[in-house]
Design a protein around this motif. Structure first.
Motif, PDB file in Angstrom:
ATOM      1  N   MET A   1       0.810  -1.181   0.000  1.00  0.00           N
ATOM      2  CA  MET A   1       0.000   0.000   0.000  1.00  0.00           C
ATOM      3  C   MET A   1       0.870   1.269   0.000  1.00  0.00           C
ATOM      4  SD  MET A   1      -3.081   0.595   0.008  1.00  0.00           S
ATOM      5  CE  MET A   1      -4.233   1.769   0.301  1.00  0.00           C
ATOM      6  N   TYR A   2       1.964   1.180   0.723  1.00  0.00           N
ATOM      7  CA  TYR A   2       2.883   2.304   0.768  1.00  0.00           C
ATOM      8  C   TYR A   2       3.464   2.565  -0.613  1.00  0.00           C
ATOM      9  CZ  TYR A   2       6.904   5.145   1.928  1.00  0.00           C
ATOM     10  OH  TYR A   2       7.828   6.160   1.962  1.00  0.00           O
ATOM     11  N   PHE A   3       3.761   1.522  -1.324  1.00  0.00           N
ATOM     12  CA  PHE A   3       4.342   1.640  -2.653  1.00  0.00           C
ATOM     13  C   PHE A   3       3.359   2.303  -3.621  1.00  0.00           C
ATOM     14  CE2 PHE A   3       5.105  -0.158  -6.900  1.00  0.00           C
ATOM     15  CZ  PHE A   3       6.366   0.361  -7.116  1.00  0.00           C
ATOM     16  N   VAL A   4       2.104   1.896  -3.530  1.00  0.00           N
ATOM     17  CA  VAL A   4       1.070   2.467  -4.383  1.00  0.00           C
ATOM     18  C   VAL A   4       0.904   3.949  -4.038  1.00  0.00           C
ATOM     19  CG1 VAL A   4      -1.386   2.390  -4.982  1.00  0.00           C
ATOM     20  CG2 VAL A   4      -0.107   0.290  -4.717  1.00  0.00           C
ATOM     21  N   SER A   5       0.949   4.250  -2.765  1.00  0.00           N
ATOM     22  CA  SER A   5       0.816   5.634  -2.324  1.00  0.00           C
ATOM     23  C   SER A   5       1.981   6.474  -2.849  1.00  0.00           C
ATOM     24  CB  SER A   5       0.765   5.682  -0.804  1.00  0.00           C
ATOM     25  OG  SER A   5       0.765   7.001  -0.365  1.00  0.00           O
ATOM     26  N   GLU A   6       3.191   5.940  -2.800  1.00  0.00           N
ATOM     27  CA  GLU A   6       4.369   6.665  -3.309  1.00  0.00           C
ATOM     28  C   GLU A   6       4.284   6.862  -4.823  1.00  0.00           C
ATOM     29  OE1 GLU A   6       6.964   8.219  -1.833  1.00  0.00           O
ATOM     30  OE2 GLU A   6       5.830   7.851   0.010  1.00  0.00           O
ATOM     31  N   VAL A   7       3.866   5.813  -5.489  1.00  0.00           N
ATOM     32  CA  VAL A   7       3.735   5.920  -6.951  1.00  0.00           C
ATOM     33  C   VAL A   7       2.677   6.962  -7.302  1.00  0.00           C
ATOM     34  CG1 VAL A   7       3.014   4.688  -9.037  1.00  0.00           C
ATOM     35  CG2 VAL A   7       4.566   3.594  -7.423  1.00  0.00           C
ATOM     36  N   PHE A   8       1.567   6.915  -6.595  1.00  0.00           N
ATOM     37  CA  PHE A   8       0.510   7.895  -6.839  1.00  0.00           C
ATOM     38  C   PHE A   8       1.010   9.306  -6.534  1.00  0.00           C
ATOM     39  CE2 PHE A   8      -3.156  10.396  -5.426  1.00  0.00           C
ATOM     40  CZ  PHE A   8      -3.890  10.366  -6.593  1.00  0.00           C
ATOM     41  N   HIS A   9       1.749   9.448  -5.452  1.00  0.00           N
ATOM     42  CA  HIS A   9       2.293  10.746  -5.080  1.00  0.00           C
ATOM     43  C   HIS A   9       3.276  11.261  -6.150  1.00  0.00           C
ATOM     44  CE1 HIS A   9       3.613  14.046  -2.622  1.00  0.00           C
ATOM     45  NE2 HIS A   9       4.877  13.644  -2.741  1.00  0.00           N
TER      46      HIS A   9
END
Length: 123
Positions: free
Chosen positions: A1-9
């Motif tokens: 989830m953190y990875f998806v959040s970073e990618v989205f950011h």
């Protein structure tokens, strides 16, 4: 989830950066276009003003030349008229003088040179 959040950011930051870059490019190109348009308008209006000024100068110089030419023509024709009038006056006065002189000579030579009749009636 953190990875998806970073990618989205990263994606949203990149998207914002892309949008800001596009807006900046549009702004600078619009500004350049505006400056070029203003320079073009200034150039064309200056050129029009220059052409109008040149036409005005030509018109006024032609008008001045026309007026000077007319004044010269008037002066020369007046001078010619004055000379002709003076010559006419001289001619007529000379003619009158000639006629008076001829009359004087006629009277003097014809009338006063007639044989005189003696006072006592004898010749």
């Amino acid at each position: 989830m953190y990875f998806v959040s970073e990618v989205f950011h990263i994606y949203s930051v990149s998207l914002k950066l892309c949008i800001f870059h596009a807006m900046y490019q549009l702004y600078t190109s619009s500004l350049k276009l505006f400056i070029f348009h203003a320079m073009y308008q200034l150039y064309t209006s200056s050129l029009k003003l220059f052409i109008l000024h040149a036409m005005y100068q030509l018109y006024t110089s032609s008008l001045k030349f026309f007026i000077l030419h007319a004044m010269y023509q008037l002066y020369t024709s007046s001078l010619k008229f004055f000379i002709l009038h003076a010559m006419y006056q001289l001619y007529t006065s000379s003619l009158k003088l000639f006629i008076l002189h001829a009359m004087y000579l006629f009277i003097f030579h014809v009338v006063y040179q007639l044989p005189k009749v003696p006072q006592n009636g004898c010749r």
